[in-house]
Design a protein around this motif. Sequence first.
Motif, PDB file in Angstrom:
ATOM      1  N   UNK A 312       0.862  -1.182   0.000  1.00 34.25           N
ATOM      2  CA  UNK A 312       0.000   0.000   0.000  1.00 34.25           C
ATOM      3  C   UNK A 312       0.897   1.229   0.000  1.00 34.25           C
ATOM      4  N   UNK A 313       0.632   2.134  -0.924  1.00 32.31           N
ATOM      5  CA  UNK A 313       1.433   3.347  -1.060  1.00 32.31           C
ATOM      6  C   UNK A 313       0.833   4.431  -0.180  1.00 32.31           C
ATOM      7  N   UNK A 314       1.629   4.976   0.710  1.00 31.74           N
ATOM      8  CA  UNK A 314       1.137   5.974   1.667  1.00 31.74           C
ATOM      9  C   UNK A 314       1.511   7.402   1.287  1.00 31.74           C
ATOM     10  N   UNK A 315       2.410   7.561   0.317  1.00 33.70           N
ATOM     11  CA  UNK A 315       2.803   8.925  -0.064  1.00 33.70           C
ATOM     12  C   UNK A 315       3.178   8.965  -1.540  1.00 33.70           C
ATOM     13  N   UNK A 316       3.022  10.155  -2.148  1.00 31.74           N
ATOM     14  CA  UNK A 316       3.416  10.395  -3.545  1.00 31.74           C
ATOM     15  C   UNK A 316       2.790   9.409  -4.523  1.00 31.74           C
ATOM     16  N   UNK A 318       0.367   9.863  -6.677  1.00 34.99           N
ATOM     17  CA  UNK A 318       0.136  10.439  -8.006  1.00 34.99           C
ATOM     18  C   UNK A 318       1.425  10.583  -8.806  1.00 34.99           C
ATOM     19  N   UNK A 319       2.580  10.620  -8.125  1.00 34.72           N
ATOM     20  CA  UNK A 319       3.857  10.811  -8.822  1.00 34.72           C
ATOM     21  C   UNK A 319       4.457   9.490  -9.314  1.00 34.72           C
ATOM     22  N   UNK A 320       3.811   8.371  -9.010  1.00 34.79           N
ATOM     23  CA  UNK A 320       4.364   7.079  -9.399  1.00 34.79           C
ATOM     24  C   UNK A 320       4.060   6.763 -10.862  1.00 34.79           C
ATOM     25  N   UNK A 338      -6.999   1.512  -5.269  1.00 37.06           N
ATOM     26  CA  UNK A 338      -6.148   2.348  -6.137  1.00 37.06           C
ATOM     27  C   UNK A 338      -4.752   2.601  -5.568  1.00 37.06           C
ATOM     28  N   UNK A 339      -4.604   2.533  -4.249  1.00 38.51           N
ATOM     29  CA  UNK A 339      -3.287   2.818  -3.657  1.00 38.51           C
ATOM     30  C   UNK A 339      -2.455   1.557  -3.416  1.00 38.51           C
ATOM     31  N   UNK A 340      -2.864   0.434  -4.013  1.00 40.50           N
ATOM     32  CA  UNK A 340      -2.126  -0.821  -3.868  1.00 40.50           C
ATOM     33  C   UNK A 340      -1.368  -1.096  -5.167  1.00 40.50           C
ATOM     34  N   UNK A 341      -0.082  -1.417  -5.042  1.00 37.43           N
ATOM     35  CA  UNK A 341       0.759  -1.725  -6.200  1.00 37.43           C
ATOM     36  C   UNK A 341       1.574  -2.988  -5.929  1.00 37.43           C
ATOM     37  N   UNK A 342       2.082  -3.597  -6.997  1.00 37.34           N
ATOM     38  CA  UNK A 342       2.969  -4.753  -6.863  1.00 37.34           C
ATOM     39  C   UNK A 342       4.397  -4.263  -6.662  1.00 37.34           C
ATOM     40  N   UNK A 343       5.021  -4.677  -5.577  1.00 33.71           N
ATOM     41  CA  UNK A 343       6.366  -4.199  -5.252  1.00 33.71           C
ATOM     42  C   UNK A 343       7.385  -4.618  -6.302  1.00 33.71           C
ATOM     43  N   UNK A 346       6.695  -2.020  -9.308  1.00 37.96           N
ATOM     44  CA  UNK A 346       6.677  -0.589  -9.019  1.00 37.96           C
ATOM     45  C   UNK A 346       8.099  -0.039  -8.954  1.00 37.96           C
ATOM     46  N   UNK A 347       8.419   0.898  -9.857  1.00 35.18           N
ATOM     47  CA  UNK A 347       9.721   1.557  -9.888  1.00 35.18           C
ATOM     48  C   UNK A 347       9.522   3.043  -9.616  1.00 35.18           C
ATOM     49  N   UNK A 348       9.506   3.441  -8.351  1.00 35.75           N
ATOM     50  CA  UNK A 348       9.246   4.845  -8.021  1.00 35.75           C
ATOM     51  C   UNK A 348      10.350   5.763  -8.529  1.00 35.75           C
ATOM     52  N   UNK A 349       9.944   6.946  -8.958  1.00 34.37           N
ATOM     53  CA  UNK A 349      10.915   7.952  -9.419  1.00 34.37           C
ATOM     54  C   UNK A 349      11.156   9.017  -8.364  1.00 34.37           C
ATOM     55  N   UNK A 350      10.407   8.967  -7.239  1.00 35.71           N
ATOM     56  CA  UNK A 350      10.585   9.905  -6.136  1.00 35.71           C
ATOM     57  C   UNK A 350      10.517   9.126  -4.824  1.00 35.71           C
TER      58      UNK A 350
END
Length: 573
Positions: A312-316, A318-320, A338-343, A346-350
């Motif tokens: 579960x993504x807790x921050x940023x 929309x920037x993912x 909507x805030x759940x992603x596969x680790x 998921x390649x975060x840029x921030x």
Amino acid sequence: MASVAAGSSIFSERSIRRARLGSGLVMFAFVLLHFSNHALGLISVTAAEEGRRLFTALWRNPVGTLLLYGAILTHIALVMRSIYVRRSLVMPKGELAQIVLGLAIPILLIDHVVGTRVVSALYGYRDNYETVVRTLWITAPGNGLRQVVALVVVWFHACIGLHYWLRYRTWYSNIQASLLVVAILLPVLAILGFIEMGRTIAEPAYEGIANVGRYEANLNSRYMKDPQAVAQVTMIRTGLYGSFAGALFLVFAARTHRRWKERADQITVHYQGGELVRVPRGSTVLEASRLGGIPHYSVCGGKGQCSTCRVQVLSNLDALPAPDRMEQSTLKRINAAPDVRLACQLRPTHDVTVVPLLLRAAEAALPINTQETAPGREREIAVLFCDIRDFTALTEDRLPFDIVFLLNRYFALVGNAVEKAGGRVDKFIGDGAMALFGIGTSPEEACRQALTAAASIARDIQKLSEELSDELSMPLRIAIGIHTGPAVVGTLGFGRARSTTAIGDMVNVASRLEAAAKEFEVALVVSEPVAALAGADMRGIESREISVRGRALPLKVYVIPRDKAIELLEGQT
């Protein structure tokens, strides 16, 4: 839209993974036939040679050659790519073993390939079993031992890859034991075939019956007589070793160069427990967890084929980067928020803060001689809940030992009925029980087994009630609910308190149907999907539509009194 287009591109991760799998399957077919050919040596050298003719006819024609060597080059290139794109080489032991064994294969086999296929194509050298086995058994036994090691390494590498590919197929668990027998027997038979041919050819008597002209033709070939040809073969061998070593060196050099560049371009992955992991921009969250030593489930090995690594993504949020098609498909399948992603995808840029949704116990925290709990896999199963109606009223004036006696009799008949029908008792809670059907069978068979078990429980409860009629203030009555659907089946618990159980919406529905049986004053409530899959004759049985919490539409069920439930048993048998 861009992510979907990328997901459908021929260079998408899914396409690349399919290319790697396809090339691996071509090589596995080659190895399977080659080892089977070796095993014919247990019959005779002649039998192995006859098999070799069919084998070479299949793989040494232009189409077979292009398919095989194209698959080899594709597979090696994609393996090198996978090593490069990994941001961290910290990985589970199974993945590490597969990669190490795969990298050892060219080192072990280049000499063999040059000494057979290459010299045969260039100089007409006859690489038949008599010649090759004589060389490996008599002339250079050290090379023979090396080929035995290569055989084992190739086979283990192939089997690990096949297992990772097939382990989530529902049918795989049904034939896994048989495949394991084949996986053990084939390399053993191949090695024994080689040994038997070697012993046969080494016998002095064999020279008397062998066609010596075959050996002389090889001894007089250009490869054996011409120093220039020998030098050319040596150059080819050195070139192949050098090319492989150079490719591996370039991959690790590129990784090192990238790492130096990325030191100035890193992001921080924050975890809810307060852990911080600095990783290069472009790393996956799963790689960050592995690099930071943070326990993180990933049953499929980070290939996006399961959802056990989800966070579960807790921050940023929309920037993912948007999920690609493969990740979207997996998330949609589990109805992820909507805030759940596969680790693993998921390649975060921030900088980002995440919470792994399936927690994993650190191995050091587990008691000795226990295994880590498994997150399980999705299966189509049937679940049965049963409960004694008015149990409190039945036992309020009974001694505790009498209650224990009654419960043990009840649990025994429930467990016996479930196991005889082919199911598995999940748990006993108070006077209730939960049973699973279909862990190793089809959904249709699971539903038939569940109905058979329900009818047996209803019949045996009636017999127990009659037997204890003088001891009970009222007759024993049972309430049973059965439903079918997809659920995650896995081993949960801690230490020695571990058991196989099922989790999912359909389990809650089955529990609700057991409660409905009490409300309707009947022995059994079965959902329509169960009756349909089991092929049960429900003519003359009352049907109703009930509301189930969490479901938008009502569920059609069949309301079955005890006598009708017992008739179901007779109909099933």
